[in-house]
Motif scaffolding. Sequence first.
Motif, PDB file in Angstrom:
ATOM      1  N   ASP A  15      -4.789 -12.492   0.920  1.00  0.00           N
ATOM      2  CA  ASP A  15      -5.194 -11.559  -0.194  1.00  0.00           C
ATOM      3  C   ASP A  15      -5.481 -12.438  -1.366  1.00  0.00           C
ATOM      4  OD1 ASP A  15      -5.859  -9.856  -1.997  1.00  0.00           O
ATOM      5  OD2 ASP A  15      -4.611  -8.199  -1.184  1.00  0.00           O
ATOM      6  N   LEU A  17      -5.983 -11.849  -4.352  1.00  0.00           N
ATOM      7  CA  LEU A  17      -5.664 -11.179  -5.766  1.00  0.00           C
ATOM      8  C   LEU A  17      -4.811 -11.927  -6.727  1.00  0.00           C
ATOM      9  CD1 LEU A  17      -5.609  -7.985  -6.878  1.00  0.00           C
ATOM     10  CD2 LEU A  17      -3.335  -7.877  -5.910  1.00  0.00           C
ATOM     11  N   LYS A  41      -7.244  -4.032  -8.787  1.00  0.00           N
ATOM     12  CA  LYS A  41      -5.729  -4.413  -9.009  1.00  0.00           C
ATOM     13  C   LYS A  41      -4.714  -3.733  -7.973  1.00  0.00           C
ATOM     14  CE  LYS A  41      -5.688  -5.774 -13.932  1.00  0.00           C
ATOM     15  NZ  LYS A  41      -5.290  -5.608 -14.963  1.00  0.00           N
ATOM     16  N   GLN A  42      -3.691  -4.702  -7.845  1.00  0.00           N
ATOM     17  CA  GLN A  42      -2.468  -3.990  -6.682  1.00  0.00           C
ATOM     18  C   GLN A  42      -1.961  -2.687  -7.574  1.00  0.00           C
ATOM     19  OE1 GLN A  42      -1.611  -6.287  -4.130  1.00  0.00           O
ATOM     20  NE2 GLN A  42      -0.680  -4.414  -3.540  1.00  0.00           N
ATOM     21  N   VAL A 156     -10.816  -5.825  -1.578  1.00  0.00           N
ATOM     22  CA  VAL A 156     -10.088  -6.933  -1.104  1.00  0.00           C
ATOM     23  C   VAL A 156     -10.617  -8.210  -0.718  1.00  0.00           C
ATOM     24  CG1 VAL A 156      -8.050  -7.577   0.411  1.00  0.00           C
ATOM     25  CG2 VAL A 156      -8.366  -5.022  -0.284  1.00  0.00           C
TER      26      VAL A 156
END
Length: 176
Positions: A15, A17, A41-42, A156
């Motif tokens: 991922d 991110l 955002k996570q 994602v």
Amino acid sequence: MSGESASAIPKGQVDLLDFIDWSGVECLNQSSTHSLSNAIKQGYREDEGLHLESDADEQLLLYIPFTQVIKLYSIVIKGPEDEGPKTVKLFSNKEHMGFSNVNDFPPSDVANLSEENLKGKPVLLKYVKFQNVRSLTIFIEDNQTGSEITKVQKIVLHGSTVETTDMKGLKKIEDH
């Protein structure tokens, strides 16, 4: 099988991110109360009650820069069946795009999202087009039913970082 399982990410892919440069992230035509951070955002993107929503019409234009060069393998874009994105155009390393010029450039790839994609099935990208990515622009052109508002529950990005050579670590080879 749940789309959230670790097996949904191919071997060697992560991922991405942690590699997003949050200071440069932009989203044009987002609702002030339903912004991009809700979908990307996570923690926020796992909350079913939060989502990104378009404002004036159904289109959204997202710009996501990365802190290092990445290879992009696939993208997950979750959304509701009716107001979820339909036509998604992806541009690698195109900065300063707006709604006025987004159609002036050929996209690196185009995804037509199915019902399965909106539920979390990853869209595999043309991997050769996303080898040295410093930024990604995502143009959500329309939604499933042609309504005025597009909703995105989760985005994602799966891929890997590009191994770069540390030039300072190299030593000059002396002639003998």
